[in-house]
Design a protein around this motif. Sequence first.
Motif, PDB file in Angstrom:
ATOM      1  N   LEU A 199      12.735  46.804  11.448  1.00  0.00           N
ATOM      2  CA  LEU A 199      12.704  46.384  12.846  1.00  0.00           C
ATOM      3  C   LEU A 199      13.557  47.313  13.704  1.00  0.00           C
ATOM      4  O   LEU A 199      13.152  47.717  14.794  1.00  0.00           O
ATOM      5  CB  LEU A 199      13.200  44.932  12.967  1.00  0.00           C
ATOM      6  N   LEU A 206       6.226  43.027  10.821  1.00  0.00           N
ATOM      7  CA  LEU A 206       6.656  42.569  12.139  1.00  0.00           C
ATOM      8  C   LEU A 206       6.123  41.163  12.426  1.00  0.00           C
ATOM      9  O   LEU A 206       6.832  40.311  12.963  1.00  0.00           O
ATOM     10  CB  LEU A 206       6.153  43.536  13.214  1.00  0.00           C
ATOM     11  N   GLN A 224       8.264  39.297  15.224  1.00  0.00           N
ATOM     12  CA  GLN A 224       8.707  40.320  16.166  1.00  0.00           C
ATOM     13  C   GLN A 224       7.560  41.204  16.660  1.00  0.00           C
ATOM     14  O   GLN A 224       7.801  42.238  17.277  1.00  0.00           O
ATOM     15  CB  GLN A 224       9.776  41.208  15.498  1.00  0.00           C
ATOM     16  N   LEU A 260       7.180  42.609  20.355  1.00  0.00           N
ATOM     17  CA  LEU A 260       7.835  43.833  20.824  1.00  0.00           C
ATOM     18  C   LEU A 260       6.824  44.962  20.981  1.00  0.00           C
ATOM     19  O   LEU A 260       6.791  45.661  21.986  1.00  0.00           O
ATOM     20  CB  LEU A 260       8.931  44.256  19.841  1.00  0.00           C
TER      21      LEU A 260
END
Length: 405
Positions: free
Chosen positions: A8, A61, A66, A69
């Motif tokens: 990440l 991800l 996440q 993003l």
Amino acid sequence: MMEKKYLLNDIVDAMETGELQAYYQPQYNAKKGVIGGAEALVRWIKKDGTVVLPGEFIPVLEEAGQLSLVDWFVAEDACKTIKELSDKAIRISVNFGREHAKDDQFVDKLDKLVQSYGIDKNFFGVEITESDVVTDKKEVIEWVCKIEAAGYMVSIDDFGSGMSSLSFVKDVPARVLKIDRSFLNDNCLTERGRITLESVFYFAHRLKLLTVVEGVETQEQLQYINTCDCDYIQGFLFSKPVPKNEFLWMCREEAPVEIEAIDPFDSQSAVFEQVRVMIESVYKKFQLVKFANISKNSYTLMRRDNFLGTEIPETGTYDDCLKQIVDKTVPESREEVEKAFNRKSLLDAYAAGKKKVLRIAKHFDENGEIHRVGIEDYFMENEGSKDVFIVSFLQILDFDDSTYV
């Protein structure tokens, strides 16, 4: 866990250093060969030239929650690209995962992003995948409703890759259907594969959805897809995903790719295209077409494109429909038209073995002008019912003198 955290962090660094990039795959008008849209995709290009494919980092991800993003990163790049294209702008679609459906502020965020670049929201599309809808159907449907209500066009991506396609498309108010490449696995050479693909297009057209076929790689696929009246194609046959600068150049040049002309009657396999051409020719000849069940006193309009069509509802009782047609007839002919086309007369004609009932009468339009109109009712049989059905055709017969020989 440390590996995911490192990944990440690495992706955030890649965004800041320019390693993470948006690539664009054009969507071409399937018959004209010009670019009509594009899908924004993400690529991770490391400094040493190594390409990290999305399949290597997107799932991680997504699992970590996440992915947003990257989604917003690509969305912002798409907005920049649309702005740079200026008067050459086309709609660019961006993938947003189902996690965004849980964000009550999603539409507000999207509005602010689009407005910050001063672009028309008609040029920004939102793509969702079939699997996302199946997983969280109610939540995702509500999310899509909000996006569409805000004025953005939603595409359903990878249609046909899952098991619940028909049920969710019925409920999702999307306007674009992206047909999965799996439908092309047989290169459109088997009868079973062609019939399946035709059925998907028929389904999409009935729902008035724009169609995009993904993964088009061969001329055989393109030619067959075009017989199905496809809107856009996306695939390596015309272009792979390209960097932004190359995409900008392609849009500005507007150079069409060459597509071989299609003869819809050249191949016995092009059933969909042949039926479409036949229906179009019928609609060009007749200004009003309706189906009616005389036994049940009901009708449905299939086409209306004249002064009669402006007043006749799309569905209703046959008797009411006939009354409106009779009311438009000149007084001296009303009795004859009503006598020929009332339900009892039609049932008697059917029982007597007649195939059709035809009359030519004079009708008033909305301006009071008189036109000759041909009314033709053809009897149709349905093996599953004893009811009497007709197909009605109304044609304006205002031919000029040069038509007669």
